[in-house]
Write a protein that holds these residues in place. Sequence first.
Motif, PDB file in Angstrom:
ATOM      1  N   MET A   1     -10.082  33.444  39.629  1.00 15.27           N
ATOM      2  CA  MET A   1     -11.081  32.526  39.026  1.00 15.27           C
ATOM      3  C   MET A   1     -10.939  31.291  39.696  1.00 15.27           C
ATOM      4  O   MET A   1     -12.028  30.599  39.788  1.00 15.27           O
ATOM      5  N   PRO A   2      -9.750  30.440  39.961  1.00 13.68           N
ATOM      6  CA  PRO A   2      -9.955  29.285  40.809  1.00 13.68           C
ATOM      7  C   PRO A   2     -10.940  29.310  41.902  1.00 13.68           C
ATOM      8  O   PRO A   2     -11.591  28.478  42.422  1.00 13.68           O
ATOM      9  N   ALA A   3     -10.596  30.414  42.723  1.00 12.07           N
ATOM     10  CA  ALA A   3     -11.354  30.394  43.916  1.00 12.07           C
ATOM     11  C   ALA A   3     -13.000  30.748  43.772  1.00 12.07           C
ATOM     12  O   ALA A   3     -13.950  29.988  44.395  1.00 12.07           O
ATOM     13  N   VAL A   4     -13.201  31.418  42.771  1.00  7.68           N
ATOM     14  CA  VAL A   4     -14.563  31.712  42.225  1.00  7.68           C
ATOM     15  C   VAL A   4     -15.126  30.343  41.913  1.00  7.68           C
ATOM     16  O   VAL A   4     -16.424  30.041  42.187  1.00  7.68           O
ATOM     17  N   THR A   5     -14.676  29.780  40.878  1.00  8.37           N
ATOM     18  CA  THR A   5     -15.090  28.372  40.475  1.00  8.37           C
ATOM     19  C   THR A   5     -15.216  27.530  41.475  1.00  8.37           C
ATOM     20  O   THR A   5     -16.347  26.796  41.713  1.00  8.37           O
ATOM     21  N   GLN A   6     -14.368  27.371  42.541  1.00  3.86           N
ATOM     22  CA  GLN A   6     -14.470  26.439  43.458  1.00  3.86           C
ATOM     23  C   GLN A   6     -15.457  26.564  44.511  1.00  3.86           C
ATOM     24  O   GLN A   6     -16.399  25.803  44.833  1.00  3.86           O
ATOM     25  N   LEU A   7     -15.723  28.198  44.966  1.00  4.98           N
ATOM     26  CA  LEU A   7     -16.862  28.385  45.675  1.00  4.98           C
ATOM     27  C   LEU A   7     -18.143  28.019  45.139  1.00  4.98           C
ATOM     28  O   LEU A   7     -18.959  27.731  45.728  1.00  4.98           O
ATOM     29  N   ILE A   8     -18.217  28.480  43.884  1.00  2.93           N
ATOM     30  CA  ILE A   8     -19.729  28.441  43.306  1.00  2.93           C
ATOM     31  C   ILE A   8     -19.990  26.833  43.287  1.00  2.93           C
ATOM     32  O   ILE A   8     -21.069  26.512  43.482  1.00  2.93           O
ATOM     33  N   LYS A   9     -19.183  26.062  43.111  1.00  2.28           N
ATOM     34  CA  LYS A   9     -19.354  24.598  42.799  1.00  2.28           C
ATOM     35  C   LYS A   9     -19.603  24.093  44.385  1.00  2.28           C
ATOM     36  O   LYS A   9     -20.375  23.154  44.591  1.00  2.28           O
ATOM     37  N   GLU A  10     -18.799  24.619  45.407  1.00  2.00           N
ATOM     38  CA  GLU A  10     -19.072  24.083  46.725  1.00  2.00           C
ATOM     39  C   GLU A  10     -20.461  24.448  47.110  1.00  2.00           C
ATOM     40  O   GLU A  10     -21.023  23.499  47.909  1.00  2.00           O
TER      41      GLU A  10
END
Length: 238
Positions: free
Chosen positions: A40-49
């Motif tokens: 989830m941290p990876a998903v959150t970061q990627l969508i934000k990026e």
Amino acid sequence: MRILAIDTSNQTLSIAVCEDNKIIGQHTTTVKRNHSLTLMPAVTQLIKEVGLTPKEIDRFVVAEGPGSYTGLRIGVTTAKTLAYTLKKELVGVSSLKTLAANCVKINNPIIPIFDARRNNVYTGAYQFIDGKLTTVIEDCHIAMETWLIQLKELETVYFVGEDVEKFRSQIEAILPDAKINEIPQWQIPNGSVLAELGRLSEPVTDAHQFLPNYLKRVEAEENWLKEHTEVENYVEKI
């Protein structure tokens, strides 16, 4: 169509955001870590990026199995929860097919391999026919020796996957003409490849009921069933 693809079916974690057939962003790690802590941290970061919000994703695509029981549960639960909560489309794609799809320049039957322990494997056979990746033999859980004998019926096959090396001696003994992939980036799942397969697939009709495709019962369940059957047989003899 904006797609978020998730693959946690094995040690590799690979996610990607794509729009139609264009890759917007991707994140892949192969170190052994707990997917429940990192996904989830990876998903959150990627969508934000990539400048999006979860609500702007139209379809969630997930590697549905086979693979690691824990990894599959984490990936599938995350994808189905996002899809169900946001009222978006959900697509499940074979983890083995995703690996086979890496091998875009191969015309031979492609054999993706996941180690299932005790000299068993999760595997299947795929082939690019007229540019489309087609299933030749459905995904299965099978003893490696039995599988290699079965593959003798096909033309020269091409093995792919990080676990293939564990079975190299068996492969070379039974299928001396077989080819074994040596391209590192083809050996692991690719989130953008998964996204493309998901783009071309039909979504599931009920995200809430969607489950991983384990292909094999977990050992605890098998032991329970075995004991349960033995008890039934014992009772019948009384």
